[in-house]
Design a protein around this motif. Sequence first.
Motif, short mmCIF file in Angstrom:
data_model
loop_
_atom_site.label_atom_id
_atom_site.label_comp_id
_atom_site.label_asym_id
_atom_site.label_seq_id
_atom_site.Cartn_x
_atom_site.Cartn_y
_atom_site.Cartn_z
N THR A 265 12.08 54.32 39.06
CA THR A 265 12.52 55.72 39.07
C THR A 265 11.80 56.51 40.16
N LEU A 266 10.54 56.18 40.40
CA LEU A 266 9.79 56.89 41.43
C LEU A 266 10.35 56.59 42.81
N VAL A 267 10.70 55.34 43.07
CA VAL A 267 11.24 54.97 44.39
C VAL A 267 12.57 55.67 44.64
N VAL A 268 13.46 55.63 43.65
CA VAL A 268 14.76 56.28 43.83
C VAL A 268 14.60 57.79 43.95
N GLY A 269 13.68 58.37 43.18
CA GLY A 269 13.44 59.80 43.28
C GLY A 269 12.95 60.20 44.66
N LEU A 270 12.01 59.45 45.20
CA LEU A 270 11.50 59.74 46.55
C LEU A 270 12.58 59.54 47.60
N ALA A 271 13.45 58.53 47.41
CA ALA A 271 14.55 58.32 48.34
C ALA A 271 15.51 59.51 48.34
N LEU A 272 15.78 60.05 47.15
CA LEU A 272 16.65 61.23 47.06
C LEU A 272 16.01 62.44 47.72
N VAL A 273 14.71 62.62 47.54
CA VAL A 273 14.00 63.72 48.20
C VAL A 273 14.11 63.57 49.71
#
Length: 459
Positions: A265-273
């Motif tokens: 979830t952290l990786v996808v969240g950072l990718a979205l940011v």
Amino acid sequence: MSAPKPSTQVNAAASKGIMRPVNRFLEQWIPSALTFAIVLTLIVAVLAFVFTGAGPVDVVTGWGEGLAGLLEFMTQMCLILLLGHILANTGPVRKLLAWLARVPGNATFAYVFVFLVAALASLVTWGLGLVVGALLAREVAVQSRDRGIKVHFPLLVAAGYSGFVVWHMGYSGSGPLTAATPDSFLSESLGGKTVPVSETIFAGWNLLAIAGVIIVCGLLFFLVAPRAGAPVYELPASVSSEKQSQVDEEVVTPADRIDASRVLTLVVGLALVAYLIIHFAQGGGLTLDIVNWSFLALILLLVRNPFELIHLTKEAASNVGEILLQFPLYAGILGIMSSTGLIAVFSDAIVSIANPASFGVLALLSAGLVNFFVPSGGGQFAVQGPIMLDAANQLGVDPSIAIMAVSYGDQWTNMLQPFWALPVLAIAGLKMRDVLGYTVITFLGAGVVMAAALLFVSL
């Protein structure tokens, strides 16, 4: 555990005088929003027969072909509600609400404070504002009771719900964002163009209107707060803070360990940011999709793991079911109006009684009335947006005024329409009659400010 219902003797403001017949009418005669959508479909079909000369085949064909016309928009609206609910129930946000609940040091400030926080949350996203308003009202009531501060719980809940009165002016306003989205269902009414949010949500006059509504309504809550010695309905001692449900998934297999890890979830969240930063750096604008991705990015950064996200999604999903059924009906109504020419009939009628100076206020009043029948802001724009934009074009009125006038009307009469209050009242354990006497005050105060803002910008 929900709170017992307050007695009419204690909650005098919501049950005596002029509000008693209003309470009775709303509870006995206002059906579900889905029923309204069905009835409105029939009404629009009859109006098409009467005023356009369209035959039954024309109306049914326009309706049937229009049913799928808002599928993309429907998904965007459901995501806004779903993501707002999930965001409000993430661990960090719930901890923040518990901390905020300790801020008010007296009862009068508690009502104003709950309204202010709920309004700010609603400006971020309406789904967040609804949940935050209800949860904060309950938490403030619990902590005030424990500290010996007597607060009137129905007024706290009304203050929390009243923050919703500014949602359509803010970041998740479905009307302004739809107008800013290329190839939306409003594109034809806008001549194939878009209206950037700098001319609607972030226009100086709208920002001043937001400030005006918050100040006026905050002052009204200060003035109606029960004074020392006045009877109040406190939250019963048997009711405690609403605990966040725990995610107790058994971790046994390697797959379970992956689902229990925060890495994904952290990786996808950072990718979205990263995507959002690139989007705005390259000159991209604010659209419905960008708003949803910003909420999703925040959620992905706040949740502990996929297990928690799945759990929160299941809890939030029940809130979008009715919307999924309503929007095809709204799309069908738009299909009837577009295919038969009923939009032009309605807009010509508005043009005949309005002028450039009065159009904004008249649009506000009509949108407030329509909101009783179409309580979804997105659904209302599907039905009323093209009509008002066509009328504005004929009168030479800036389309941003038409867009915000419908937005204002939609949020305005939510203070009387029980549809969106239901999840708030469910969390609080109250009924609409328990808070209506106070939300009417918000309705009156906010209505004056919004009408003044539209009149000012139209001159």
